[in-house]
Design an enzyme around this catalytic site. Structure first.
Site, PDB file in Angstrom:
ATOM      1  N   GLU A 106     -17.549  79.302   3.191  1.00 53.20           N
ATOM      2  CA  GLU A 106     -17.845  78.098   2.406  1.00 53.20           C
ATOM      3  C   GLU A 106     -17.857  76.842   3.269  1.00 53.20           C
ATOM      4  O   GLU A 106     -16.883  76.561   3.979  1.00 53.20           O
ATOM      5  CB  GLU A 106     -16.807  77.948   1.287  1.00 53.20           C
ATOM      6  CG  GLU A 106     -17.077  76.777   0.363  1.00 53.20           C
ATOM      7  CD  GLU A 106     -16.090  76.716  -0.795  1.00 53.20           C
ATOM      8  OE1 GLU A 106     -15.858  75.609  -1.303  1.00 53.20           O
ATOM      9  OE2 GLU A 106     -15.557  77.760  -1.180  1.00 53.20           O
ATOM     10  N   LYS A 109      -7.844  77.017  -6.667  1.00 54.12           N
ATOM     11  CA  LYS A 109      -8.877  77.623  -5.840  1.00 54.12           C
ATOM     12  C   LYS A 109      -9.000  76.848  -4.533  1.00 54.12           C
ATOM     13  O   LYS A 109      -9.196  77.431  -3.454  1.00 54.12           O
ATOM     14  CB  LYS A 109     -10.210  77.637  -6.599  1.00 54.12           C
ATOM     15  CG  LYS A 109     -11.320  78.427  -5.908  1.00 54.12           C
ATOM     16  CD  LYS A 109     -12.198  77.569  -5.010  1.00 54.12           C
ATOM     17  CE  LYS A 109     -13.345  78.387  -4.405  1.00 54.12           C
ATOM     18  NZ  LYS A 109     -14.182  77.590  -3.491  1.00 54.12           N
ATOM     19  N   ASP A 144      -3.939  90.962   4.222  1.00 51.52           N
ATOM     20  CA  ASP A 144      -4.481  91.361   2.924  1.00 51.52           C
ATOM     21  C   ASP A 144      -4.591  90.142   2.006  1.00 51.52           C
ATOM     22  O   ASP A 144      -3.636  89.770   1.339  1.00 51.52           O
ATOM     23  CB  ASP A 144      -3.563  92.423   2.306  1.00 51.52           C
ATOM     24  CG  ASP A 144      -4.111  93.013   1.014  1.00 51.52           C
ATOM     25  OD1 ASP A 144      -5.071  92.454   0.457  1.00 51.52           O
ATOM     26  OD2 ASP A 144      -3.558  94.026   0.554  1.00 51.52           O
ATOM     27  N   HIS A 195     -18.970  67.270   0.783  1.00 50.72           N
ATOM     28  CA  HIS A 195     -19.355  68.670   0.613  1.00 50.72           C
ATOM     29  C   HIS A 195     -20.865  68.850   0.733  1.00 50.72           C
ATOM     30  O   HIS A 195     -21.334  69.782   1.388  1.00 50.72           O
ATOM     31  CB  HIS A 195     -18.874  69.172  -0.744  1.00 50.72           C
ATOM     32  CG  HIS A 195     -19.203  70.604  -1.010  1.00 50.72           C
ATOM     33  ND1 HIS A 195     -18.494  71.643  -0.437  1.00 50.72           N
ATOM     34  CD2 HIS A 195     -20.168  71.172  -1.758  1.00 50.72           C
ATOM     35  CE1 HIS A 195     -19.007  72.792  -0.836  1.00 50.72           C
ATOM     36  NE2 HIS A 195     -20.027  72.535  -1.642  1.00 50.72           N
TER      37      HIS A 195
END
Length: 428
Positions: A82, A269, A285, A383
């Site tokens: 991202e 998030k 993991d 962004h």
């Protein structure tokens, strides 16, 4: 490493960045080659790691700069697809760095294994039988199932008994035996599973019940890592807002994420953008860490923000993040993956606990950068500038044309693939 400040690092070519890191860390030829390749993992290695392997799926790995944690400098490897995440984490880290850096703490690396027991004639007698034999079971596990851990200072530490459900309830009644194991510098899944499977016959004999599931729990709430920062208002000044106004916006963003689960999910998030990128880069993991983090965010019975942002008595902004963090610096995937080994060399984390503490700092830095942007200019300004480069490359641009096309899309205020393709189709 003298400093994690790398001014102008993003302006260098990839070759120049790798050369600079090679100088800082004294990388050998194989490590430089791994960084320089598009997929350091070979097909032969991939075939040994998973079933039915047919190829390699690569992710970009970047470097989070500016991290000062407990007065130690860190360049943090981050593997993620991202745009803006690495830049945002580095920017958040610089804000905290200017205020004195992060401080951290963590608990012992205790992992939980669960043994499910059903069909006991007398539940209280069954529980007492397990507790009366606690030390014998611990000694048995340490002698036969985790002897190597014991040699490294870890091993099985304790046993707990929990009761779930009701005898005549829709799901029946069961007793869960929790086995607590100090896994040292390993994540510990295989060690835990070996232990609970080995102890299951003993538990069955003691309780007179039937054992079904014997498995670790990924809710590693005995293995917590904490990050904290304190930022004076003057460190948060922008061209358009003073630091006090920025703090107010950040605190209001925090309040929103506490009160509303719809906002909390997006807020968290952002935290996990930073956390997962480090977990992925170091060969750990990330699914386990994600599951535990979100469960921990709902431990009060309501899903809410993972972070805490508030003003202290001096009016400074305080940020805190506490998460379960089951990470390792040893293990099969870590030892097999060339990039994971290079990533851990960058971090210079000497223990799994240190790696966990660095990881939550990255999550806190990423969250700070995101909610500061939301509370000031909005998230899209930074962004979309990075997103424009991705759109330009998708449209077929390469080399210097990527940046020039991205700049043109930004100027037009239309960062779409169709517009980029139209521009690319025009004669130069």
């Amino acid at each position: 490493m003298k400093t994690s400040r790398l001014p102008g690092f993003y302006q260098l070519s990839i070759t120049e960045r790798i050369r600079k890191l090679a100088e800082i860390y004294e990388l050998n030829v194989d490590e430089v080659e791994a960084l320089s390749s598009s997929g350091a993992l070979s097909l032969a290695q991939a075939d040994k790691m998973i079933e039915n392997a047919v190829g390699i799926f690569s992710l970009p790995m970047g470097i989070g700069a500016n991290f000062l944690i407990n007065q130690k400098e860190y360049l943090v490897p981050m593997a993620i697809e991202e745009p803006s995440v690495v830049a945002a984490a580095s920017f958040g880290a610089k804000l905290v760095r200017d205020a004195g850096g992060f401080t951290t703490s963590s608990t012992e690396p205790l992992m939980i294994g669960q043994i499910q027991v059903v069909n006991c004639t007398d539940w209280q007698v069954a529980e007492q039988a397990v507790l009366n034999n606690k030390q014998r079971l611990i000694d048995l596990a340490n002698r036969h199932f985790v002897a190597n851990l014991v040699q490294r200072g870890g091993g099985m530490r304790d046993i707990e008994v929990h009761h779930l459900g009701e005898e005549n309830g829709p799901h029946g009644r069961m007793m869960i035996v929790h086995v607590l194991v100090d896994t040292c510098d390993a994540m510990g899944a295989n060690l835990i599973n070996t232990t609970v499977e080995g102890l299951a016959p003993e538990i069955e004999a003691l309780t007179g019940g039937k054992v079904y599931l014997r498995i670790l729990s990924n809710l590693a709430d005995r293995r917590l890592a904490r990050a904290r920062c304190v930022i004076p208002a003057e460190c948060l000044n922008t061209r358009n807002l003073d630091g006090e106004a920025v703090i107010e916006g950040i605190v209001q963003a925090q309040n929103f994420a506490i009160l509303d689960p719809y906002r909390a999910v997006t807020h968290n998030k952002g935290v996990m953008n930073g956390v997962d990128a480090v977990v992925m880069a170091t060969g750990n993991d990330w699914r386990s860490v994600e599951a535990a983090a979100h469960a921990y965010a709902a431990r009060s019975g309501r899903y809410r923000s993972m972070t805490e942002w508030y003003r202290n008595a001096d009016g400074h902004l305080v940020g805190e993040l506490e998460l379960p963090m089951a990470l390792g610096i040893v293990g099969a995937a870590i030892s097999m993956h060339p990039m994971a080994k290079v990533a851990l060399k960058f971090l210079r984390a000497r223990t799994a606990r240190e790696l966990s503490e660095v990881t939550v700092c990255v999550g806190l830095a990423q969250n700070l950068s995101a909610i500061r942007a939301l509370a000031t200019d909005g998230i899209q300004k930074g962004h979309m500038a990075l997103h424009a480069r991705t759109v330009a490359m998708t449209a077929g641009a390469s080399g210097d044309r990527v940046d020039s096309l991205a700049a043109e899309l930004i100027q037009l205020g239309e960062i779409t693939l169709s517009r980029a393709q139209e521009i690319m189709a025009q004669p130069q």
